[in-house]
Design an enzyme around this catalytic site. Structure first.
Site: not given
Ligand code: EPU
Length: 440
Positions: A23-24, A97, A121, A311, A333
């Site tokens: 999914k990611n 997102r 989420c 996750d 995280v």
């Molecule tokens: N963050 C910021 N500012 C930003 C971006 C991120 O402060 O502009 C912070 C977030 O709030 C968080 C941390 O950085 O505290 C990490 O966030 P990240 O950007 O790595 O997460 P993401 O890209 O939004 C993806 C996955 C998540 C997974 C995380 C960490 C997708 C669609 N989602 O999220 O997956 O937990 O990376 O590996 O790829 C899930 O599958 O249930 C899920 C939430």
């Protein structure tokens, strides 16, 4: 009408499930296809809501998307891409997102992009400040409006020297998808290096991008003027695999996950074995089961890759409610990823949340008053309850708890789970669970 899932718990889950592409990764690969001047082919595509949302978003921008649900083969033809109406894009506000990752590709194609309010989420604030900051560094002009964000590149996009405050997966993807066609060289420090990032890099490299990954979390991208298409098989969903592994452990069952791969699960499997789970690997997948001895408590801290992924935390917390003794989980995280424990407590688990960092991994949340550490005392007898699913992984964890609990659970909000777990109702039923679905 909303669906109600009724679960009579207490039966070990036994049998086989099939896990397909991550999914990611899959929705982001679909976005990458926008950068090409030729069609792309993606294989191992799962039937999940996020794929449907990105299919619709690509379609309204003129990309022709064809997919066959059974074979998991998708073709994407971006040769007639155009700017979509804001109202059409806005229909997807709050759903996912992924739209934020359209910024770079759409600016390269059309000179501008419009991004609706994001969904995903609710496991923390989930800001997009890193995304907007890196885009500005490429030369983009960001205009925040009431309905969403309008972003344009009047003078084109140029490579930049960048450093992320935290190795964010999404912001690293943003940089990759923008830098590959930007003029000149981009250097990103403190980037995320999750396996899904490496798979996206493999796709971009096939398309003609020049990307180097260094061992110190630095990624260097040499911009090129044109990219072709790609043909790629998505890596399997390691988060879904970890979820089924946890379900086997908690229900004292035995599950073979066809399509699973060991390599990207190292940190998970270490913890799985320490707590009392067993696994076996063959060329087609992995088998997971409860080793038979009482489960052992442990200390667990989530981290970015190659650490224990955030996750995996929620399904593993359910397993720790069955361990003999006190376990500690430190979430580093997301600041707010323990909301799901409320339902577990109602089911009989003993879980206390703390604002302090109960661990040694560097963490941004200890000083900021977030309940991001949990102390779990076990074993607890779980009983069925009425549950409303709060988020994807928390929701799957509730399913695991309900499947292991004595008595009946009535679960609402299960649509959230289909965002990331394909055919999960059929899979649970196929593993022998006593469930029924009705409309409410
Ligand atoms: N963050 C910021 N500012 C930003 C971006 C991120 O402060 O502009 C912070 C977030 O709030 C968080 C941390 O950085 O505290 C990490 O966030 P990240 O950007 O790595 O997460 P993401 O890209 O939004 C993806 C996955 C998540 C997974 C995380 C960490 C997708 C669609 N989602 O999220 O997956 O937990 O990376 O590996 O790829 C899930 O599958 O249930 C899920 C939430």
């Amino acid at each position: 009408m909303a669906k109600l899932l009724t679960i009579q718990g207490g039966k070990p889950l036994q049998g086989e499930v099939h896990v397909r592409g991550a999914k990611n990764l899959v929705p982001k690969s679909m976005v990458a296809s926008l950068l090409g001047s030729e069609p792309s082919e993606l294989r191992n595509v799962p039937e999940i809501k996020d794929v449907e949302i990105v299919t619709n978003l690509l379609t309204i921008h003129g990309v022709k998307v064809d997919r066959d649900a059974t074979s998991g083969i998708m073709t994407l033809d971006p040769r007639e891409t155009y700017s979509a109406e804001h109202s059409e894009i806005d229909a997807y506000a709050g759903d996912s997102r992924i739209p934020i990752l359209f910024c770079g590709p759409l600016m390269h194609k059309n000179g501008e992009a419009f991004i609706p309010d994001l969904g995903g989420c609710r496991i923390g604030d989930r800001p997009i400040n890193y995304h907007l900051e890196v885009l500005r560094n490429f030369g983009a002009v960001v205009d925040k409006r009431a309905t969403g964000i309008h972003i344009s590149a009047p003078r084109g996009l140029r490579g930049a020297k960048l450093e992320l405050p935290f190795p964010s997966v999404g912001a690293t993807e943003q940089v990759l998808l923008t830098a590959v066609l930007a003029e000149g060289i981009t250097e990103l420090k403190n980037s995320a290096v999750e396996p899904e990032i490496h798979d996206l890099i493999a796709i971009l490299q096939q398309m003609g991008a020049i990307i180097t990954v260094y061992t110190d979390r630095t990624i260097r991208i040499e911009g090129v003027s044109r990219l072709s298409g790609f043909r790629h098989r998505a890596i399997p969903d390691r988060n879904e695999t970890a979820s089924w592994a946890s379900a086997a452990l908690v229900t004292e069952g035995d599950i073979y996950v066809r399509g699973a791969a060991q390599r990207d699960l190292t940190a998970f499997l270490n913890i799985y074995r320490k707590i009392g789970g067993e696994f076996e690997v063959d060329d087609e997948g992995m088998r997971f089961w409860h080793a038979g001895e009482p489960l052992k408590p442990l200390v667990l801290e989530t981290d970015v890759h190659p650490g224990f992924m955030t996750d995996w935390q929620q399904p593993m917390v359910v397993a720790l409610t069955q361990a003999h003794g006190v376990s500690i989980v430190h979430e580093t995280v997301y600041e707010n990823r323990f909301g799901f424990t409320q339902a577990l407590t109602r089911m009989g688990a003993s879980i206390q949340l703390h604002r302090e960092c109960l661990g040694s991994n560097p963490c941004r949340f200890g000083q900021r008053n977030f309940q991001h550490s949990a102390v779990i005392s076990g074993p607890s007898k779980l009983s069925g309850a009425d549950i409303d699913i709060p988020d994807l992984r928390g929701g799957f964890s509730h399913l695991i708890a309900a499947l292991a609990a004595r008595g009946t659970s009535n679960v609402t909000g299960i649509e959230i789970i289909s965002r990331g777990y394909e055919y999960f109702i059929d899979k649970i039923a196929g593993l022998g669970a006593d469930i029924s679905i009705s409309e409410r």
